[in-house]
Design a protein around this motif. Sequence first.
Motif: not given
Length: 195
Positions: A48-51, A58-66, A68-73
């Motif tokens: 969520l924006r602002g969280t 970067r450290d955990w190589e988090m990739i999210y959907s571009p 909404a609702p921007y879930e982690v992929l």
Amino acid sequence: MRAETGVRVHADLIVGLPGEDLASFGAGFDRLVALGPQEIQVGILKRLRGTPIVRHDRDWEMIYSPHAPYEVLATKTMDFATIQKMRRFARYWDLVANSGNFVRTTPLLWRDASPFAEFMRWSEWLFGKCGRTHAIALNSLAEMLREYLTKERGNDEAQVAEAMEKDLSPRKSSREGGATRQARHLKRSPIAKSP
């Protein structure tokens, strides 16, 4: 809390948190099931924006959907395929355990084993059987659950039939009475230990 107050407990577990892998998620899931809340909502992490979750990207190589609702992929510890399995797990958990339709039948999936491991096994079998997570009629779901419990897992057919009859019979009469999902949960938690 349930024993002392009678309050209905709804707990949330999030898939894809930084540093969490399938084993650690499963251990947390099993601990939560042992506590017996009426519902465990399994969700996929959303950015969520602002969280402050972005500080871990970067450290955990988090990739999210571009989108909404921007879930982690995917993450460093959970690849895309694992997140997709967990998405199916969450959907099937909602259909079976959280729906209130199978309060006596659900615990038969794991007996004295790990609820997470056994429900994951069921989830994989169900997806292999029907190939979808939506548009599964209650009668079809019940029949596949019966088949899985008896033919795949070797549960006693009479015991499974009795549990399913008790689960689904009140549902028939409650249609006229307007029983809600929450009301069905108040009688007995579907994720409490099996009888």
